[in-house]
Scaffold this active site. Sequence first.
Site, PDB file in Angstrom:
ATOM      1  N   ASP A 199       0.862  -1.176   0.000  1.00 31.51           N
ATOM      2  CA  ASP A 199       0.000   0.000   0.000  1.00 31.51           C
ATOM      3  C   ASP A 199       0.904   1.233   0.000  1.00 31.51           C
ATOM      4  O   ASP A 199       1.640   1.470   0.960  1.00 31.51           O
ATOM      5  CB  ASP A 199      -0.920  -0.013   1.227  1.00 31.51           C
ATOM      6  CG  ASP A 199      -1.874   1.180   1.245  1.00 31.51           C
ATOM      7  OD1 ASP A 199      -1.629   2.166   0.523  1.00 31.51           O
ATOM      8  OD2 ASP A 199      -2.859   1.133   2.000  1.00 31.51           O
ATOM      9  N   LYS A 225      -3.689  12.290  -1.589  1.00 33.43           N
ATOM     10  CA  LYS A 225      -2.710  12.717  -0.586  1.00 33.43           C
ATOM     11  C   LYS A 225      -1.582  13.479  -1.304  1.00 33.43           C
ATOM     12  O   LYS A 225      -1.790  14.607  -1.746  1.00 33.43           O
ATOM     13  CB  LYS A 225      -2.203  11.501   0.184  1.00 33.43           C
ATOM     14  CG  LYS A 225      -3.325  10.801   0.975  1.00 33.43           C
ATOM     15  CD  LYS A 225      -2.796   9.611   1.744  1.00 33.43           C
ATOM     16  CE  LYS A 225      -3.927   8.836   2.419  1.00 33.43           C
ATOM     17  NZ  LYS A 225      -4.591   9.606   3.479  1.00 33.43           N
TER      18      LYS A 225
END
Lengths: 414, 414
Positions: A199, A225
């Site tokens: 991830d 992000k």
Amino acid sequence: MTEQLNRDLLQRWDQEDELAGFREQFHLPDNLIYMNGNSLGVMPRQALARAQDVVGREWGNDLIRSWNINHWIDLPQRLGNKIARLVGADEGEVIVCDSTSVNLFKLAAAAVRMQPGRSKIISEPGNFPTDLYVLQGVEQFSDGRVQLHTVEREQLFDAIDEDTAVVVLTHVHYKSGSMFDMAALTARAHEKGALILWDLSHSTGAVPVDLNGVGADFAIGCGYKYLNGGPGAPAFLFVARRHQATLQQPLSGWFGHANPFAMRDDYEPAPGIERTLCGTTSVIGASVLEVGVDLMVAADMTKVRAKSVKMGELFIALVEQRLQGLGFTLVSSKDSAQRGSQVSLRHEQGYAIMQALIARGVIGDFRAPDILRFGFTPLYLRYVDIWDAVEVLADIMARGEWQSSEYQVRTKVT
Amino acid sequence: MTEQLNRDLLQRWDQEDELAGFREQFHLPDNLIYMNGNSLGVMPRQALARAQDVVGREWGNDLIRSWNINHWIDLPQRLGNKIARLVGADEGEVIVCDSTSVNLFKLAAAAVRMQPGRSKIISEPGNFPTDLYVLQGVEQFSDGRVQLHTVEREQLFDAIDEDTAVVVLTHVHYKSGSMFDMAALTARAHEKGALILWDLSHSTGAVPVDLNGVGADFAIGCGYKYLNGGPGAPAFLFVARRHQATLQQPLSGWFGHANPFAMRDDYEPAPGIERTLCGTTSVIGASVLEVGVDLMVAADMTKVRAKSVKMGELFIALVEQRLQGLGFTLVSSKDSAQRGSQVSLRHEQGYAIMQALIARGVIGDFRAPDILRFGFTPLYLRYVDIWDAVEVLADIMARGEWQSSEYQVRTKVT
């Protein structure tokens, strides 16, 4: 960090910063120091124009014809190929679609299916919650065939064994900022015949990643992000070329079909990475995401990482100088090689302190039960911002501002 | 349709149309007759302003604080409750998230799990491809526990039996426009102890639907067709209240957790419809969708349906008058009660004819191998548009325009 730190020095660092020019590409609200790009990146200036264009012209004027004339049909692949350059993947190994959670389900379920004789999914306790929850879903719907084992990171290396189907780890930890040795763990998984799924939500655009360099099997990552793709931006996933022809993922929707518009009754997976697609592309979200990705691709990741490390070291040094004895402890590693692009502090009044900080225009965030997170985004954050943020934090502590009753009641959802 | 049809008469119908005022709420490009709202609805004028606002102000200025101050956190529920009013559901039974395909996977897998002793998923051949593909995915990942059976619609009623776990049907067929008797099939499923899941992609905002009136168990639907939510808009799903406490869906991501921001390791599903959520909400897409949903909620669905039926009958009558002997056959039912808000024609040169139509500014679409689809969207289409569209079609046939080589080569993806 041995130099005598002061604001003038940091201004000089900003003047000499080779990435400084990127800052004007972003919209930064006045009187705000934004240290939360690890949660939601700021808006690239061009994102607003792009949103207007995809909505007003592509949808509004060109309508259904846009699938062809505005290349909506290729959007997942085009964006994927750009992101591939940020994570050490090749053309055709990365694609943009769905959410991080949905993509994890696809790839974790596919990985388990590739390993019929093996019963373990290995992850770590305290991994980002959605990772653990989705893996629990994979476990539950396997009807007992696989079980999720969460193993503390110190024991992980030894826990990977011949019964391990897939190892699922978050490269940079969302709470502590700790960074795994991706090469060593990938090699360990392969040594035991296990697959590995990384991830990259807190890595992509923040730290250099070389998926093919380490031989990773699968990866997922987040668009909103460090890629600055906008709230709830589509996510991405990576499948190493060697696995693409045999990968079977459960969410076999029409966009993953070899020939979606033939409209046949039987599913036939697309030959390449496209087989991981499911439903219709979220065109508006993906178009806005592309602006953020383009900016990140234009930056030199080596310079991004160097500035990120310097910012993290600066923040830690200033915290040590200015917040001694005030109840803060450093959660993140002091060793930059083991830290992503954030620094986390623990304080028993963490929630209230963060609310007080936000009220003063310094945006970090809080993660239960007691963690304050500060993210460093080299494309738009300056060294002086870090100085100023610590000054505000020291002032809040000196004045006891966090004790205000309005900061004590937990009303915020994030 | 017994009246003598002519353009003047249709202009009078438009003048008397109680829904006529909605047209100015949509952006309709000049010189275009858009009969493809069943594939991608047109842009509401306010959608552009909403996109600017959610990107520029909510993301750009308010950043992460928007989860609270701009209520991003409630977006899936708020939109779901609005859509509930269009489909005969109650507050807390509908939620907006992910894509239609992903939502089908969640609910079909959950339904199968609720029926441990039953092995059949029943659908029909020629159902919308993604429905069949996703059900094949559910089948495959059940490791033999359930099998998908596709049964021709004439035999469906009898095929539903005591071994049927769930029946999955699309209420209005994407290609033919044929409409199922939702009440009768739902009753039949329940009589045999089966669950039923309705795909409302071609129904919501086009024909009245009364999910709780017929006692449906589950439903899914699309945001970018008759709801005019924008390309790849988030989809929605419905779970009848009686099933919510026991529903276990495999995509157990963090937004489906009872307390996502507690960040605990163990998944605990939210008590209500929220347990069907998976990853982070696609905020931009959902915000733009809300504009289209608000317009649809403001319209009286009884009037929408009445106009839709009248438009369909008008189109069929004009086709019969103007296109006799030119190779067209009517695919959709002539009985409006069995037809959704589209009329489909079959023609062996369907692809080329549709390309010629599009070149002349009449946008329908083509579905392989030989279907021309024409959608009727009462909020922004006029009766004279239908007259004009058939005129253009007749002219194309008279001139043989479709024989142009540029229309013969299949280059379009949709």
